[in-house]
Motif scaffolding. Structure first.
Motif, PDB file in Angstrom:
ATOM      1  N   ASP A   1       0.833  -1.207   0.000  1.00 23.12           N
ATOM      2  CA  ASP A   1       0.000   0.000   0.000  1.00 23.12           C
ATOM      3  C   ASP A   1       0.867   1.256   0.000  1.00 23.12           C
ATOM      4  N   GLY A   2       1.914   1.253   0.826  1.00 26.35           N
ATOM      5  CA  GLY A   2       2.772   2.429   0.927  1.00 26.35           C
ATOM      6  C   GLY A   2       3.523   2.724  -0.355  1.00 26.35           C
ATOM      7  N   ILE A   3       4.063   1.683  -0.987  1.00 22.66           N
ATOM      8  CA  ILE A   3       4.822   1.893  -2.230  1.00 22.66           C
ATOM      9  C   ILE A   3       3.897   2.326  -3.357  1.00 22.66           C
ATOM     10  N   ASN A   4       2.695   1.768  -3.401  1.00 24.16           N
ATOM     11  CA  ASN A   4       1.738   2.195  -4.423  1.00 24.16           C
ATOM     12  C   ASN A   4       1.409   3.683  -4.301  1.00 24.16           C
ATOM     13  N   LYS A   5       1.377   4.176  -3.061  1.00 23.30           N
ATOM     14  CA  LYS A   5       1.044   5.584  -2.844  1.00 23.30           C
ATOM     15  C   LYS A   5       2.155   6.532  -3.291  1.00 23.30           C
ATOM     16  N   ILE A   6       3.344   5.977  -3.522  1.00 27.13           N
ATOM     17  CA  ILE A   6       4.424   6.812  -4.076  1.00 27.13           C
ATOM     18  C   ILE A   6       4.046   7.304  -5.469  1.00 27.13           C
TER      19      ILE A   6
END
Length: 303
Positions: A237-242
């Motif tokens: 989820d965190g990397i996708n939000k990049i």
């Protein structure tokens, strides 16, 4: 005695030929799980440019299959992760078999010449060199079977991986911070969407090897440890939000998934490492029995 030597030599030649063809297959066709995930991400993509990128990826794969040529010009450094039964008959010959298979596939497939001798600074032209290809071993007791994970580690994705040892006070929050720092610094250049492999262990070398093993797991697989799987989900989820998007041109998703592999650690250290596979994630798994009958577990069809 002579007859036994002849049988062994014939088996060595047979397995070398199989592995040469398998290496070529890995370079040309993506594994089924990667193809399926890319198709799924393409449907979810909302960016117009992102959709064009996915369409181009699909055309690239179709052309590679039709022309029987590698789907990316960087055919990487060949790496093999072996799980070998202690009773597999060619156990002692495996390293030389894989080396010869790489040389043969380099000529036949063909593969780009990516093996430069350190310090002497010349390209061998064979994709083998001093201590390469990289071969990592696991020995299985009471088994006569063999599994070989074959991976083309590209110069822009898997090879620039990073590892470090955190102090225990940094906790698993420190692991998350390290992974996100790595992804924001070089994820853009690694040809997203990426499969992210994370190793959590006790030192740089144990974490680094686990992060590479994580890349061998299928897209969509889960760490059996509940807390480790939660970390996989949170990192994805965190990397996708990049917002890297396909080929780093912005988009809805940046990764195909995050796989975490872990091992017990020293109480005073947390080793962490990150390796990534690009969208053209060229890995394959082939399994042999003692008679050299084989099964390809990542790709459809035969050699």
């Amino acid at each position: 005695m002579t007859e036994c030597i002849q049988i062994v030599n014939e088996d060595v030649k047979k397995m070398t030929d199989i592995m040469s063809k398998f290496i070529g297959l890995v370079g040309i066709e993506l594994p089924k799980d990667v193809e399926d995930k890319l198709a799924s991400l393409a449907k979810e993509e909302t960016s117009r440019l992102g959709k064009v990128v996915y369409e181009t990826m699909q055309k690239n794969q179709e052309a590679a299959k039709e022309l029987r040529r590698p789907c990316c010009q960087d055919t990487g450094v060949l790496q093999f992760l072996i799980k070998c039964g202690e009773n597999f008959p060619l156990m002692g010959k495996l390293e030389s078999i894989l080396r010869e298979a790489v040389i043969d596939s380099t000529k036949v497939t063909p593969l780009r010449h990516n093996s430069v001798q350190t310090f002497d600074e010349y390209n061998t032209g064979l994709n083998v060199g001093f201590r390469t290809p990289s071969i990592f071993w696991e020995i299985e007791p009471d088994s006569d079977e063999l599994e070989i994970y074959t991976y083309m580690a590209g110069g822009g994705c898997s090879l620039p991986g990073k590892a470090m040892v955190l102090m225990p006070g940094e906790g698993y929050e420190g692991v998350v911070k390290f992974v996100l720092d790595v992804m924001t610094s070089y994820g853009l250049n690694a040809c997203p969407p990426l499969l992210v492999g994370v190793g959590v262990a006790t030192s740089v070398e144990t974490a680094a090897l686990l992060s590479k093993k994580a890349l061998m797991r299928p897209v969509g697989s889960e760490n059996p440890n509940e807390k480790a799987h939660l970390l996989e989900t949170l990192l994805e989820d965190g990397i996708n939000k990049i917002g890297l998007g396909p080929q780093g041109l912005n988009g809805a998703k940046s990764v195909m998934g995050v796989n975490v592999e872990n091992a017990a650690r020293h109480p005073s250290t947390i080793g962490v490492a990150v390796n990534v596979g690009c969208w053209s994630h060229r890995r394959g798994l082939i399994k042999f029995d003692k008679n050299l009958n084989y099964e390809i577990l990542t790709h459809e069809g035969e050699l």
